[in-house]
Structure formats: structure tokens, C-alpha cells
Design an enzyme around this catalytic site. Structure first.
Site, PDB file in Angstrom:
ATOM      1  N   SER A  93     -10.582   6.736  -3.019  1.00  0.00           N
ATOM      2  CA  SER A  93     -10.570   6.881  -1.370  1.00  0.00           C
ATOM      3  C   SER A  93     -10.090   8.191  -1.293  1.00  0.00           C
ATOM      4  O   SER A  93     -10.687   9.055  -0.180  1.00  0.00           O
ATOM      5  CB  SER A  93     -10.010   5.671  -0.649  1.00  0.00           C
ATOM      6  OG  SER A  93     -11.040   4.523  -0.552  1.00  0.00           O
ATOM      7  N   LYS A 133      -2.525  -0.707   6.684  1.00  0.00           N
ATOM      8  CA  LYS A 133      -3.650  -2.027   6.271  1.00  0.00           C
ATOM      9  C   LYS A 133      -3.913  -2.438   7.645  1.00  0.00           C
ATOM     10  O   LYS A 133      -3.367  -2.565   8.590  1.00  0.00           O
ATOM     11  CB  LYS A 133      -3.099  -3.075   5.352  1.00  0.00           C
ATOM     12  CG  LYS A 133      -4.072  -3.913   4.473  1.00  0.00           C
ATOM     13  CD  LYS A 133      -4.431  -3.284   3.326  1.00  0.00           C
ATOM     14  CE  LYS A 133      -5.624  -4.108   2.682  1.00  0.00           C
ATOM     15  NZ  LYS A 133      -5.805  -3.465   1.416  1.00  0.00           N
ATOM     16  N   ASP A 181     -11.851  -3.888   2.165  1.00  0.00           N
ATOM     17  CA  ASP A 181     -11.149  -4.770   1.493  1.00  0.00           C
ATOM     18  C   ASP A 181     -11.902  -6.256   1.534  1.00  0.00           C
ATOM     19  O   ASP A 181     -13.010  -6.087   1.648  1.00  0.00           O
ATOM     20  CB  ASP A 181      -9.479  -5.093   2.012  1.00  0.00           C
ATOM     21  CG  ASP A 181      -8.592  -5.889   1.234  1.00  0.00           C
ATOM     22  OD1 ASP A 181      -7.902  -5.119   0.274  1.00  0.00           O
ATOM     23  OD2 ASP A 181      -8.253  -7.131   1.594  1.00  0.00           O
ATOM     24  N   GLN A 200       0.604  -1.114  -0.028  1.00  0.00           N
ATOM     25  CA  GLN A 200      -0.079   0.107  -0.058  1.00  0.00           C
ATOM     26  C   GLN A 200       0.956   1.437  -0.020  1.00  0.00           C
ATOM     27  O   GLN A 200       0.515   2.307  -0.478  1.00  0.00           O
ATOM     28  CB  GLN A 200      -0.803  -0.146   1.155  1.00  0.00           C
ATOM     29  CG  GLN A 200      -2.152   0.697   1.153  1.00  0.00           C
ATOM     30  CD  GLN A 200      -3.242   0.097   0.306  1.00  0.00           C
ATOM     31  OE1 GLN A 200      -3.662  -1.125   0.702  1.00  0.00           O
ATOM     32  NE2 GLN A 200      -3.846   0.778  -0.680  1.00  0.00           N
ATOM     33  N   ASN A 249     -16.265  -6.914  -4.859  1.00  0.00           N
ATOM     34  CA  ASN A 249     -16.296  -5.723  -5.177  1.00  0.00           C
ATOM     35  C   ASN A 249     -15.351  -5.344  -6.508  1.00  0.00           C
ATOM     36  O   ASN A 249     -15.952  -4.987  -7.488  1.00  0.00           O
ATOM     37  CB  ASN A 249     -15.893  -4.812  -4.142  1.00  0.00           C
ATOM     38  CG  ASN A 249     -15.760  -3.509  -4.597  1.00  0.00           C
ATOM     39  OD1 ASN A 249     -14.569  -3.113  -4.925  1.00  0.00           O
ATOM     40  ND2 ASN A 249     -16.656  -2.673  -4.562  1.00  0.00           N
ATOM     41  N   THR A 269     -12.095   0.514  -8.240  1.00  0.00           N
ATOM     42  CA  THR A 269     -10.817  -0.552  -8.189  1.00  0.00           C
ATOM     43  C   THR A 269     -11.000  -1.290  -9.662  1.00  0.00           C
ATOM     44  O   THR A 269     -10.184  -1.266 -10.513  1.00  0.00           O
ATOM     45  CB  THR A 269     -10.953  -1.421  -7.006  1.00  0.00           C
ATOM     46  OG1 THR A 269     -11.188  -0.844  -5.853  1.00  0.00           O
ATOM     47  CG2 THR A 269      -9.451  -2.116  -7.128  1.00  0.00           C
TER      48      THR A 269
END
Ligand code: NDP
Ligand code: 2IT
Length: 445
Positions: free
Chosen positions: A377, A125, A165, A110, A240, A209
Site C-alpha cells: 500500500s 484503522k 480489510d 498498525q 484476500n 499480504t
């Protein structure tokens, strides 16, 4: 390079058993070796020693009461990895497989992904080994409230901003936000992203995403004089990321013939009916095997790995880490795959990536290709700070620009260091440099 190898060996020795974390450190550090060679200040300032060590690791107990009145206990994690360029930012994963190694690998990835977006976000995370499958809404709520009761001490809209997530979508973010708001007695919308549209979530975050992945892949194909029109595409997962990757791939004229969940995969040679998938996954929260009830000509097969034996032009793994190993990579190449785009985090093993690159497959690595989610985000955070919302088109257009920039910056960085066409190296270098330079500017902290 000896310095880089020394750090990799040290990470392996100092973090025993953390295989996922070792793999990502190895991939990133190996890629950036030429940069470190060119910039002695990175070695002098111990940038690599510092960047592989999380700034803070929080581990906590999550007790909650199930519908039978029995007390359950799970493990909670938040790894605040790097805040050189912004508040820690990254999702929360709820899955029985979650452990410290997995959260550390995701947090480390990340850092560089968030840097690539060009937006002011650091890397973090979190998650839990809680299994949301089969739980009632009330159980999910009680778990989320307990999890947030501890997490709330460590996060904040300028400190650390979690999101979704695996296993965390709009429902969970709603419960987490409600509990945070109650504890803080303040409406700090920017503390979480992926919120519902009625309480300051961003339009296009849900789609971001999957759409971003396709925007990225489209640039990669265009550079090779290819396009998605008329191509056969296999997309793993049906959550997702997979859902909105299927939607955009279909919009770009591709025929998506397969998707999956953790039990098995469906093959629909005429092209997937996405409304059926959405009804099963977003509304009923049921298994993908139900698809064949609505589409009797489609096939359902138990097990996940078989999905990579389907003949396709483009493969988009959007489920989880390690889903394409060397064996699957070989079958895909044998069947004529010419492009792979990673929607999931680290879905291809290191030897599978090497194999794709060696065989000249166009390869879009996760930290570049799936950065659209965290990018939107960050746009959600911007909108929350302004106390104002953009339209779907405004956000989607910004997402398109961001994915284009990530593609171009990664391509350029690869070329500059003599790895033309290698987006793994390119994205690692482009993501790393900005963070490393900020760390140097901040002194030894
Ligand atoms: P979801 O929970 O919405 O969906 C996950 C999907 O993958 C489900 O179909 C799930 O099946 C399947 N899956 C999960 N674990 C496994 C497993 N161990 N083996 C096989 N299949 C599995 O999560 P997302 O779509 O959000 O996440 C998918 C991937 O994309 C993850 O790697 C995540 O880290 C990454 N990602 C997500 C982003 C986001 O914005 N959400 C952003 C960038 C990356 P089942 O329902 O049976 O569990
Ligand atoms: O892996 C990821 O980039 C995400 N799960 C999204 C993180 C975020 O903060 O939106």
C-alpha cells in the site's frame, strides 16, 4: 516492570470493556519492557502514556437507503492512532462485529506493523458494523458513498490513507474513491490504496499480504533448516489474505489441505484446487461449502474451529482475531505442527501464543508476518506521488526485500534483548523504537 504494568492497568481502567484493545496493549507493552528499562527517556517523556492514546477518534452516523427504500443506519469509525512517522495508514473493516475496541486494537497494531515496513506510514484503522453479506452492488455503493461523505473530511493523501480489510476489497475501494474524488473535485489517487489497476492501484497489492506472509515464513523456516516443500499446510479463511497465501504456499511446494469461511471449512486431502476457491469467492461471492460440488472427494464441515483439528506441519490463520485459542493450540501441537504464521490480525489468543512459544513452535506474529499488504500500500502511495507505475516484478521484488528486512530486524532485536528466536518480542521492539524515537524528536505533541 512496574512502569509498564502501571500503564497496562491504566489502559484497562480507562477503556472499560475494550477486550481486544486491552489484549494488544498487553502484548506490545509487555514485550517492550526491557527497552523501556534501558531507555529512561521513554518514561521521562511519557511515551507509553502517549502511545496508547489515539491522536484522534472519529465516530459518525452512516445512513443509507436499501433496495426496498428503507432507511438503514450504521456506525462509522476512523481511529487516527499515531502519525509520528507518516500519515495515518490502515484498512477499513466492514463486518457486523466491528466496534470501537476492535478498531482500536487494529489501529494500535498498525502503528508498529507500519513502522516495521521501513516506509513512512503512521497507524490508523476504520470501518463500520455494516454487514456486506447478501447486499446488492447498489446497496454496497450507497453505503460506501454515505460512509465516504463523512470520512472525506478527515482523510487526505498526506493526512490519512485508508485501504481494505475484512469486507473491503477492490469493489468497495472503487466506490469510496469515486465519492472522494467527486467531493474534493481533485484527482488525488494517493488518498486510498488497494485501488483498481485502471485507476492507479498498484500491481501486486492484491497478492501482497498473502505472498508477504509466505516470504516471511520461508525465512523463518530456512533459519531452522526447514522449507515448505512437501509440507502439509492448513490456511483458515478464503478471502484476500487466505487466497494469495494458498497460491504462494502451493508455488513453494506445500500441500494446502484446508481453508474456511465464517460458516465452515473444507478439507481436501489431495490439496486444494485454488481455481475453484477463487471462482466461489472472487467471482460468485458464495459460500465455501460449494467447493465440494466441484471436488466431490473433499469434505465440508460446519463451524470454523474444527479446521485446527486437521493434522498439519504448518498452520496459517488468515481469517480473523481470536480464531486460535489455547485449546486449538494444544490440538495443533499434539498433531505435530512445527510452525505457525499469522496472516490475520491477532488470530492467536495471548495464551495460545505463549503455548506455541513454550513448545518451541516457530511462531511468526501478525504485525511482522502480514505487513506485506500495508507495505505494498505504501508502495502504491509512492507510485501515485510519482504518477508512474512499477511492473509486477518490480513491486514483488521490493515486497520480498521488505519481508526479509522485517524478519532480520525482528530477529536481531529479539537477540539484542536476550529473547533469541522470539519474534513476538523482536517485532514489537523493532517496531516500537522507531516510533518512540520520532515522538521524542517531535517534542510533547
Ligand atoms: P476478507 O474479507 O477478504 O476475508 C475474510 C475471511 O475470513 C473470509 O473468508 C471470512 O469468511 C473469514 N471471516 C471473517 N470474519 C470471520 C469470523 N468472525 N469468523 C470466521 N471467519 C471469518 O478479508 P481479508 O482476507 O482482507 O482479511 C483477513 C484477515 O487478514 C483479517 O484479520 C485482516 O485484518 C487481516 N489482514 C488483511 C490485510 C489485507 O491486506 N487485506 C493485511 C493484513 C492483515 P466470510 O466470507 O464467511 O465472512
Ligand atoms: O491490517 C492491515 O495491515 C491491512 N488491512 C492493510 C492496510 C493497508 O493500508 O493496506
Amino acid at each position: 516492570m512496574m512502569y509498564v504494568q502501571k500503564i497496562i492497568d491504566k489502559v484497562i481502567a480507562d477503556n472499560p470493556g475494550e477486550e481486544e484493545f486491552h489484549a494488544t496493549v498487553k502484548e506490545v507493552l509487555t514485550s517492550i519492557a526491557p527497552v523501556v528499562e534501558k531507555h529512561p527517556e521513554y518514561q521521562e517523556q511519557a511515551i507509553l502514556e502517549r502511545i496508547v492514546e489515539p491522536e484522534r477518534v472519529i465516530m459518525f452516523r452512516v445512513p443509507w437507503v436499501d433496495d426496498q427504500g428503507k432507511v438503514q443506519v450504521n456506525k462509522g469509525y476512523r481511529v487516527q492512532f499515531n502519525s509520528a512517522i507518516g500519515p495515518y495508514k490502515g484498512g477499513l473493516r466492514l463486518h457486523p462485529s466491528v466496534n470501537l475496541s476492535i478498531i482500536k486494537f487494529l489501529g494500535f497494531e498498525q502503528i508498529f506493523k507500519n513502522s516495521l515496513t521501513g516506509l513512512p506510514i503512521g497507524g490508523g484503522k476504520g470501518g463500520s458494523n455494516f454487514d456486506p453479506k447478501g447486499k446488492s452492488d447498489n446497496e454496497i455503493m450507497r453505503f460506501c458513498q454515505s460512509f465516504m461523505t463523512e470520512l472525506s473530511r478527515h482523510i487526505g493523501q498526506d493526512t490519512d490513507v485508508p485501504a481494505g480489510d475484512i469486507g473491503v476489497g477492490g469493489r468497495e475501494i472503487g466506490y469510496l474513491f469515486g465519492q472522494y474524488k467527486r467531493i474534493r473535485n481533485a484527482y488525488e489517487a494517493g488518498v486510498l490504496t488497494g485501488k483498481g489497476l485502471g485507476y492507479w492501484g498498484s500491481l501486486a497489492r492484491k497478492e501482497a499480504t498473502g505472498y508477504g506472509l509466505l516470504y516471511f515464513v520461508r525465512h523463518m523456516l530456512a533459519d531452522a533448516n526447514e522449507s515448505l516443500a512437501g509440507k502439509t499446510v492448513v490456511i483458515s479463511g478464503s478471502g484476500n489474505v487466505a487466497t494469495y497465501a494458498i497460491e504462494k504456499a502451493q508455488e513453494f511446494g506445500a500441500k494446502v489441505v484446508a481453508c474456511s469461511d465464517s460458516n465452515g471449512y473444507i478439507y481436501d486431502k489431495d490439496g486444494i484446487d485454488l481455481d475453484v476457491v477463487k471462482e466461489i469467492k472472487e467471482v460468485k461471492r458464495a459460500r465455501i461449502s460449494e467447493y465440494i460440488k466441484a471436488r466431490p472427494n473433499a469434505e465440508y464441515h460446519e463451524g470454523c474451529k474444527g479446521i485446527w483439528t486437521i493434522k498439519c506441519d504448518v498452520a496459517l490463520p488468515c481469517a480473523t482475531q481470536g480464531e486460535i485459542d489455547l485449546e486449538s493450540a494444544k490440538v495443533l501441537v499434539e498433531n505435530g505442527v512445527f510452525a505457525v504464521g499469522e496472516g490475520a490480525n491477532m488470530p492467536s489468543t495471548l495464551d495460545a501464543i505463549d503455548y506455541f512459544l513454550e513448545k518451541g513452535v516457530l511462531f511468526a506474529p501478525a504485525k511482522a508476518a502480514n505487513a506485506g499488504g500495508v507495505a505494498v500500500s505504501a508502495l502504491e502511495m509512492s507510485q501515485n506521488s510519482m504518477r508512474y507505475s512499477w511492473t509486477f516484478e518490480e513491486v514483488d521484488n521490493k515486497l520480498k526485500d521488505i519481508m526479509k528486512n522485517i524478519y532480520e530486524n525482528s530477529t536481531k532485536a529479539a537477540e539484542e534483548y536476550g529473547f533469541k528466536g522470539n519474534l513476538v518480542v523482536g517485532s514489537n521492539i523493532a517496531g516500537f523504537k522507531k516510533v518512540a524515537d520520532a515522538m521524542i524528536a517531535h517534542g510533547v505533541v
